[in-house]
Design a protein around this motif. Structure first.
Motif, PDB file in Angstrom:
ATOM      1  N   ILE A 579       0.856  -1.179   0.000  1.00 48.51           N
ATOM      2  CA  ILE A 579       0.000   0.000   0.000  1.00 48.51           C
ATOM      3  C   ILE A 579       0.899   1.239   0.000  1.00 48.51           C
ATOM      4  O   ILE A 579       1.698   1.432   0.907  1.00 48.51           O
ATOM      5  N   SER A 583      -2.211   5.676  -1.356  1.00 48.57           N
ATOM      6  CA  SER A 583      -3.329   4.750  -1.222  1.00 48.57           C
ATOM      7  C   SER A 583      -3.768   4.649   0.236  1.00 48.57           C
ATOM      8  O   SER A 583      -4.960   4.474   0.517  1.00 48.57           O
ATOM      9  N   ARG A 624      -3.061  -8.264  -3.605  1.00 48.40           N
ATOM     10  CA  ARG A 624      -3.445  -6.845  -3.507  1.00 48.40           C
ATOM     11  C   ARG A 624      -4.681  -6.673  -2.634  1.00 48.40           C
ATOM     12  O   ARG A 624      -4.721  -5.812  -1.752  1.00 48.40           O
ATOM     13  N   ALA A 628      -4.950  -4.752   1.054  1.00 55.44           N
ATOM     14  CA  ALA A 628      -5.921  -3.712   1.384  1.00 55.44           C
ATOM     15  C   ALA A 628      -6.774  -4.138   2.567  1.00 55.44           C
ATOM     16  O   ALA A 628      -7.058  -3.349   3.475  1.00 55.44           O
ATOM     17  N   TYR A 631      -4.870  -3.934   5.803  1.00 57.20           N
ATOM     18  CA  TYR A 631      -4.730  -2.542   6.229  1.00 57.20           C
ATOM     19  C   TYR A 631      -6.003  -2.080   6.922  1.00 57.20           C
ATOM     20  O   TYR A 631      -5.972  -1.449   7.982  1.00 57.20           O
TER      21      TYR A 631
END
Lengths: 692, 308
Positions: A579, A583, A624, A628, A631
């Motif tokens: 990230i 982003s 990916r 995300a 996070y």
């Protein structure tokens, strides 16, 4: 390296005690002196006479590898001998504000029988704070890894009757290295744990005995701990690998723990875990980057039971039985919102004679319970459960020897009726036929409706109400009653059901097991119409701890379409899944929205640009969306509200082949859903585009 | 007493004879290279001993140093230059003695390469007949009493090509030797074609959850279904529900296979605490023609998939 040294040290110590045991097998256990130990220092490091007693010194004293005379006067004051035959007890009296024990190395393996490590003795522990036994009060003492160190296991238990109570353990894992390591865990229970890896400094391997039943630790108790999360309840900086690894131990009890945020399973068994009792735990958000199933049972598990747990928001199945030996009993659990990353059954059964009763199984992107066709699994009784929000059958028996990839995850859908005896040899629960209603609709009489149908002769037919409509195999919401099929294979039940009710049924036979559900039949009004029943209220995705005071009931806000000016995608660099700071800003906005509106759920669709192979891109897109998702978890978004859907290169954003187009393709899209059923308005953004 | 003395005497005399004959053959003018080339040293040893029937003297053969002996000549031919399994090849040997001395006795050996065997009773020799004939599957030894100066002997024999021959080099060497002659040899290179016989091997193996980290599957270590193994030539193999796989018709040679970890989510390769080699992510087998290779993959539950 130093870690290996400690293992070696432990191994030498074990050889010594092992020899002692062989010389005096009867008196071997009572020969160990018992102490009452008070840990007063949160430091860690080599054993040495100093001011405070550390946990490492306490464990070594209990193991008998250290004598009080080797310690300082000050430390000896914290060591009180106990009467012979009594196990040692480790209490905590750490100074205020220094209750985090950061290990720099593996603790010595616990070989002292009946040792009690009790974190609830620390001042400040509020035993009354726990409202629900599944959510024990926050521990005060936490055991973790010092910054810059690598410790594979928190506590390694190799003795009978050891109790671990009221601790917080997190951060135990190993880093990537040339050769793999044996599975790390917060708590590892085994008769002499295997060394962490194949380093030349590892101990001699004849110590690593799996096949000696007398060496297996018996009756270990893990209770009231927080595993995988610090006492403040936040997502740890370094997540643990596995929660409790019952590698080779019998009659282990794991109760009233909160097990959260692990890379792998919360509870995993290895070689032998006969008599394992898992009860009243909250198992939430595990399997984030590894074995995705919350509870994974392998090996010998005879006489085990999983009762009254909350299993929520894990990445794979709630409970997955992989080729076990022996039967388990699963009852009273709430298994919901699992399958965040893999579309698996909420409970996947392999083996014979498992009992699944009185559970709530719901909100799963797969079937409720799947029973495998191979190895042939028989006599699995699945009765009295409630189901909701499934993407598949409530009970799915794999048939025709189906052993494809999907069959071991999601099952294979409704089975045709048995047309040959041989179907029994290649279908889960021996191809017991699902009941069939005589009609798709029954006209209600004055007070009752009579439901008739066919089922295997002599089976017990459980009738269920089905709340969700649409699908002919919608989840079985609520048991209505049981009737027995006649020897001719017919059944009939008269029930007082309001018109508009939809019903289904499952058949159970003690010889074969429980069947798949019948296609739904509807109860019509006396005039032949199907009235609409009031919709059931929406259930918000939730596996949170109970809130202490009863909240004042707010008037429900009027349902309006939500207009969100929330970005719906983030972008990535070429072949990267980390990230970027830009982003991160966008993800912060998304997290804010998610936390503000608890009725929002989100699917994270990962995408890549069209370069490289399809398989590689599929994996990249999954990384990916995982990045995300992880996070957002760290930002406090509950995992039960997020699902990962990798698309690879199949759905490009653009059509060109320039740098900008490719940069637009490399993205994760956030597809929000309002569980109240309303539309959301999105905003696309390109602030974090990364050109390559 | 006297008898003993006499025996001692005789022994001394015998020793003296040996020493003298040795000395005699070395006494002479200091020789130069030129002189040595022009002269021929003939050396023959004799020994005498007391047999039951009185003194007996035996003499060895003559060795002649410096004589310019023309060596034997040997020529080897076959009825074809290339063959494939199932064929019979007829080899012919012609051994000639161009020197002025008889080769006495003459020994001819022939060593066959891998996968070629003699056809029984196929040896034909003209004009001489061997006094001794030793034949195994892969070697032939013929002994003739004598080959006169200027004479020659011709030998023919049949050899069967078996499927094993494709693994050998197809080169066989015949050798002729006789006392006093330096050995001579003649090779013949046969090109072996594979023919219609396949030499493909089989690879089999298993993918299983290793509980004791020794890389072997024991009871209680279940196989993993639907795991994917990739071979070096791009073959993609799926394990069966018991975690077993086999791959037939693999070309012999060095073969590499690796486990596609993406096909078994939640598992990774298990450490092997006993053999460091088995910690590798791929398996390397040397597959002999028609042979069997094994590739076992031990796996263990994993974590930290985001690291790699």
């Amino acid at each position: 390296m130093k870690q290996q040294w400690w293992i070696g040290y432990g191994a030498v110590a074990l050889t010594v005690t092992g020899l002692a045991l062989t010389v005096t097998p009867a008196a071997g256990q009572s020969a160990l002196a018992g102490y009452s130990l008070r840990v007063t220092s949160a430091d860690d490091g080599p054993v040495q006479p100093d001011e405070g007693l550390t946990l490492r010194e306490a464990v070594e004293l209990a193991n008998g590898t250290l004598t009080p005379e080797q310690l300082s006067e000050a430390e000896q004051a914290f060591v009180q001998p106990l009467p012979t035959g009594q196990g040692s007890q480790i209490d905590f009296d750490l100074p205020m504000g220094q209750t985090t024990i950061a290990l720099v190395d593996l603790l010595p393996e616990i070989t002292a029988p009946e040792l009690v490590i009790d974190g609830t003795t620390q001042a400040g522990y509020d035993a009354s704070a726990g409202l629900d036994p599944k959510f024990p009060p926050a521990p005060v003492v936490s055991l973790t890894v010092a910054e810059g160190s690598e410790v594979a296991r928190g506590l390694t238990i190799a003795a009978d009757g050891v109790t671990v109570r009221g601790l917080s353990l997190y951060g135990f894992r190993t880093s990537d290295r040339a050769t793999q390591t044996t599975p790390p865990a917060d708590i590892f229970i085994s008769a002499l744990a295997p060394p962490v890896d194949a380093s030349p400094l590892s101990p001699a391997l004849d110590l690593f005995r799996l096949d000696q039943p007398e060496a297996q630790p018996r009756g270990v108790v893990i209770e009231q701990n927080w595993l995988g999360l610090p006492p403040n309840g936040e997502f740890p900086v370094v997540p643990s690998a596995f929660g409790v690894n019952v590698f080779n131990a019998v009659e282990t009890t794991i109760r009233n723990n909160r097990i959260q945020n692990h890379d792998g399973s919360a509870i995993i068994t290895g070689f032998r875990a006969d008599g394992l009792q898992v009860s009243e735990n909250a198992i939430i958000g595990n399997g984030l980057a590894g074995m995705p199933d919350a509870i994974r049972l392998e090996g010998a598990i005879a006489g085990s039971a999983i009762t009254d747990n909350l299993i929520c928001a894990n990445d794979g199945s709630g409970i997955y039985l992989f080729k076990p030996e022996g039967a388990t009993q699963i009852s009273g659990n709430a298994i919901q919102y699992n399958g965040r990353r893999f579309e698996r059954a909420a409970v996947y059964l392999m083996g014979n004679d498992h009992q699944l009763s009185d559970n709530f199984i719901g909100y799963q992107p797969g079937p409720g319970v799947a029973v495998t066709a191979y190895p042939l699994s028989l006599r699995n009784q699945i009765r009295g459960n409630r189901y909701a929000g499934l993407d598949g059958l409530s009970i799915d028996l794999n048939t025709q020897g189906n052993t494809g990839v999907q069959d071991f995850q999601k099952g294979d859908g409704p089975n045709p009726p048995r047309n040959s005896y041989h179907r029994r040899r290649e279908t889960g629960n021996a191809a017991i036929n699902s009941p069939q209603f005589d009609d798709y609709s029954f006209v209600s009489g004055a007070a009752e409706v009579t439901l008739t149908g066919t089922a295997d002769p002599g089976t017990e037919v459980d009738l269920y109400r089905v709340a969700e409509d649409g699908f002919p195999y919608s989840p079985l919401s609520e048991p209505l009653g049981t009737v027995t099929a006649s020897p001719e294979g017919t059944f009939s039940a008269s029930l007082a059901l309001p018109p508009g009710t939809r019903v289904s049924a499952i058949a159970s036979d003690p010889e074969w097991g429980t069947s798949e559900p019948a296609p739904v039949a509807a109860v019509l009004a006396a005039d032949g119409t199907l009235p609409e029943l009031p919709a059931t209220p929406v259930d918000l995705p939730n596996c949170a701890a109970p809130v202490p005071p009863p909240e004042p009931v707010e008037p429900p806000p009027p349902l309006e379409p939500l207009v969100l000016t929330v970005p719906r995608n983030i972008h990535f660099a070429l072949d990267r899944s980390d990230i970027s700071p830009e982003s991160a800003v966008i993800l912060d906005q998304i997290a804010e929205v998610m936390l503000e509106y608890p009725f929002l759920t989100v699917e994270l669709h990962g995408h890549t640009d069209p370069r490289a192979s399809a398989a590689y891109n599929l994996a990249l897109s999954e990384r990916r969306s995982l990045a995300a998702r992880n996070y957002l978890i760290q930002e406090g978004v509950p995992p039960e509200r997020m699902r990962i859907v990798p698309f690879g290169e199949t759905q490009r954003r653009s059509e060109g082949s320039g740098r900008v187009e490719y940069a637009r393709d490399r993205r994760v899209e956030f597809v929000f859903t309002d569980v109240r059923g309303l539309d959301i308005i999105f905003v696309d953004q390109e602030a974090d585009l990364q050109l390559e | 007493m006297r008898r003993n003395q006499r025996q001692l005497y005789r022994g001394l005399l015998f020793l003296l004879t040996l020493v003298l004959s040795y000395c005699l053959s070395h006494i002479g003018p200091p020789s130069t290279v030129a002189q040595a080339q022009s002269r021929v040293f003939v050396n023959q040893a004799a020994a005498q001993f007391d047999g039951p029937a009185g003194p007996v003297t035996v003499t060895s053969n003559e060795t002649r140093v410096g004589e310019n002996i023309v060596p034997l000549s040997i020529v080897k031919t076959a009825d074809r230059a290339a063959a494939e399994p199932g064929d019979v090849v007829v080899y012919r040997l012609l051994v000639t003695n161009p020197s002025s001395r008889a080769a006495n006795p003459l020994t001819i050996t022939d060593q066959l390469p891998r996968g070629l065997i003699y056809v029984p009773n196929s040896v034909q020799t003209t004009p001489l007949q061997p006094t001794q004939q030793v034949i195994t599957d892969s070697s032939l030894t013929l002994t003739f009493p004598s080959l006169e100066p200027g004479a020659s002997v011709s030998i023919a024999y049949g050899v069967l090509i078996t499927p094993d021959a494709v693994r050998g080099d197809g080169r066989n060497v015949a050798q002729a030797s006789a006392p006093g002659f330096s050995p001579v040899s003649a090779p013949f290179q046969l090109t072996i074609r594979p023919g219609i016989v396949a030499d493909c091997g089989t690879i089999l193996g298993r993918v299983f959850v290793d509980k004791n980290f020794d890389g072997q599957q024991q009871p209680g270590e279940p196989g993993v279904p639907n795991a994917v193994i990739f071979m070096d030539d791009g073959n993609r193999i799926l394990t069966d529900p018991d975690g077993l796989f086999s791959l037939a018709n693999v070309l012999p040679g060095y073969r590499v296979g690796t486990l596609d970890l993406y096909s078994l989510p939640g598992y990774t390769l298990a450490p092997n605490l006993y053999r460091i080699e088995d910690n590798s992510a791929s398996r390397f087998v040397r597959l002999s023609p028609g042979g069997l290779g094994r590739m076992n993959f031990a796996v263990t539950p994993t974590f930290g998939e985001e690291q790699s």
